[in-house]
Design a protein around this motif. Structure first.
Motif, PDB file in Angstrom:
ATOM      1  N   UNK A 143      20.385  56.700  26.844  1.00  0.00           N
ATOM      2  CA  UNK A 143      21.314  55.624  27.157  1.00  0.00           C
ATOM      3  C   UNK A 143      20.613  54.302  26.853  1.00  0.00           C
ATOM      4  N   UNK A 144      21.378  53.228  26.942  1.00  0.00           N
ATOM      5  CA  UNK A 144      20.836  51.911  26.583  1.00  0.00           C
ATOM      6  C   UNK A 144      19.788  51.424  27.578  1.00  0.00           C
ATOM      7  N   UNK A 145      19.780  51.975  28.790  1.00  0.00           N
ATOM      8  CA  UNK A 145      18.842  51.538  29.819  1.00  0.00           C
ATOM      9  C   UNK A 145      17.479  52.188  29.662  1.00  0.00           C
ATOM     10  N   UNK A 146      17.446  53.499  29.506  1.00  0.00           N
ATOM     11  CA  UNK A 146      16.194  54.258  29.560  1.00  0.00           C
ATOM     12  C   UNK A 146      15.730  54.797  28.218  1.00  0.00           C
ATOM     13  N   UNK A 147      16.538  54.685  27.169  1.00  0.00           N
ATOM     14  CA  UNK A 147      16.166  55.318  25.912  1.00  0.00           C
ATOM     15  C   UNK A 147      16.437  56.809  25.992  1.00  0.00           C
ATOM     16  N   UNK A 148      15.590  57.607  25.312  1.00  0.00           N
ATOM     17  CA  UNK A 148      15.819  59.054  25.281  1.00  0.00           C
ATOM     18  C   UNK A 148      14.801  59.791  26.132  1.00  0.00           C
ATOM     19  N   UNK A 149      15.281  60.824  26.828  1.00  0.00           N
ATOM     20  CA  UNK A 149      14.377  61.665  27.617  1.00  0.00           C
ATOM     21  C   UNK A 149      14.893  63.095  27.603  1.00  0.00           C
ATOM     22  N   UNK A 150      13.986  64.026  27.831  1.00  0.00           N
ATOM     23  CA  UNK A 150      14.357  65.441  27.938  1.00  0.00           C
ATOM     24  C   UNK A 150      14.815  65.688  29.366  1.00  0.00           C
ATOM     25  N   UNK A 151      16.007  66.267  29.501  1.00  0.00           N
ATOM     26  CA  UNK A 151      16.609  66.447  30.812  1.00  0.00           C
ATOM     27  C   UNK A 151      17.129  67.871  30.993  1.00  0.00           C
ATOM     28  N   UNK A 152      17.274  68.246  32.248  1.00  0.00           N
ATOM     29  CA  UNK A 152      17.894  69.517  32.617  1.00  0.00           C
ATOM     30  C   UNK A 152      19.134  69.188  33.436  1.00  0.00           C
ATOM     31  N   UNK A 153      20.221  69.889  33.162  1.00  0.00           N
ATOM     32  CA  UNK A 153      21.482  69.710  33.869  1.00  0.00           C
ATOM     33  C   UNK A 153      21.921  71.071  34.394  1.00  0.00           C
ATOM     34  N   UNK A 154      22.257  71.134  35.672  1.00  0.00           N
ATOM     35  CA  UNK A 154      22.743  72.367  36.294  1.00  0.00           C
ATOM     36  C   UNK A 154      24.118  72.066  36.890  1.00  0.00           C
ATOM     37  N   UNK A 155      25.095  72.892  36.536  1.00  0.00           N
ATOM     38  CA  UNK A 155      26.484  72.662  36.939  1.00  0.00           C
ATOM     39  C   UNK A 155      26.974  73.763  37.869  1.00  0.00           C
ATOM     40  N   UNK A 156      27.720  73.355  38.903  1.00  0.00           N
ATOM     41  CA  UNK A 156      28.452  74.289  39.757  1.00  0.00           C
ATOM     42  C   UNK A 156      29.918  74.122  39.390  1.00  0.00           C
ATOM     43  N   UNK A 157      30.530  75.205  38.907  1.00  0.00           N
ATOM     44  CA  UNK A 157      31.916  75.160  38.447  1.00  0.00           C
ATOM     45  C   UNK A 157      32.750  76.051  39.363  1.00  0.00           C
ATOM     46  N   UNK A 158      33.832  75.489  39.866  1.00  0.00           N
ATOM     47  CA  UNK A 158      34.720  76.218  40.781  1.00  0.00           C
ATOM     48  C   UNK A 158      35.640  77.160  40.007  1.00  0.00           C
ATOM     49  N   UNK A 159      36.343  78.012  40.744  1.00  0.00           N
ATOM     50  CA  UNK A 159      37.250  78.983  40.127  1.00  0.00           C
ATOM     51  C   UNK A 159      38.342  78.314  39.294  1.00  0.00           C
ATOM     52  N   UNK A 160      38.726  77.085  39.664  1.00  0.00           N
ATOM     53  CA  UNK A 160      39.778  76.393  38.905  1.00  0.00           C
ATOM     54  C   UNK A 160      39.226  75.707  37.651  1.00  0.00           C
ATOM     55  N   UNK A 161      37.916  75.883  37.395  1.00  0.00           N
ATOM     56  CA  UNK A 161      37.311  75.332  36.181  1.00  0.00           C
ATOM     57  C   UNK A 161      36.796  73.917  36.318  1.00  0.00           C
ATOM     58  N   UNK A 162      36.905  73.346  37.528  1.00  0.00           N
ATOM     59  CA  UNK A 162      36.404  71.983  37.709  1.00  0.00           C
ATOM     60  C   UNK A 162      34.987  72.004  38.274  1.00  0.00           C
ATOM     61  N   UNK A 163      34.252  70.969  37.964  1.00  0.00           N
ATOM     62  CA  UNK A 163      32.847  70.855  38.366  1.00  0.00           C
ATOM     63  C   UNK A 163      32.783  70.254  39.767  1.00  0.00           C
ATOM     64  N   UNK A 164      32.161  70.987  40.702  1.00  0.00           N
ATOM     65  CA  UNK A 164      32.039  70.478  42.069  1.00  0.00           C
ATOM     66  C   UNK A 164      30.685  69.825  42.306  1.00  0.00           C
ATOM     67  N   UNK A 165      29.702  70.129  41.454  1.00  0.00           N
ATOM     68  CA  UNK A 165      28.386  69.511  41.591  1.00  0.00           C
ATOM     69  C   UNK A 165      27.645  69.626  40.275  1.00  0.00           C
ATOM     70  N   UNK A 166      26.889  68.565  39.963  1.00  0.00           N
ATOM     71  CA  UNK A 166      25.916  68.695  38.891  1.00  0.00           C
ATOM     72  C   UNK A 166      24.622  68.054  39.338  1.00  0.00           C
TER      73      UNK A 166
END
Length: 108
Positions: free
Chosen positions: A80-103
């Motif tokens: 992003x314009x603030x921090x530049x580039x970094x290696x990141x990990x993203x973990x998603x919790x997806x509900x039965x209706x297909x929506x994301x409840x937490x990342x």
């Protein structure tokens, strides 16, 4: 090697990456379950404030390098314009209706 967003396994994660990369705040918010939460580097954050600052007002962009857990965990180069580039990990919790409840995200 980058995984194209269209090839990501989980539909909710795929839509999340598309929304981030196209700066589609309305689309992004529609992916989230009511009361969705998020965590950055081990600390819970205010989701609306964090996503505005770290994604939308700073032109965030995700390039996914690896996925696991059925596509709900990704390793990505995030920039992003603030921090530049970094290696990141993203973990998603997806509900039965297909929506994301937490990342959860953080440096990898």
């Amino acid at each position: 090697m980058t995984i194209q967003p269209s090839r990501l396994s989980d539909p909710a994660v795929r839509a999340f990456v598309y929304a981030v990369n196209s700066h589609d705040l309305e689309g992004f918010m529609s992916l989230l379950a009511p009361g969705a939460t998020m965590c950055d580097d081990g600390s819970d954050r205010d989701l609306a404030e964090w996503t505005d600052r770290e994604i939308f007002s700073s032109h965030g962009h995700l390039e996914v390098d690896n996925e696991s857990d059925g596509g709900r965990t990704v390793l990505a180069r995030y920039r992003n314009d603030t921090w530049g580039e970094m290696r990141t990990k993203w973990v998603f919790t997806v509900e039965d209706d297909g929506r994301i409840s937490r990342f959860e995200t953080g440096q990898a």
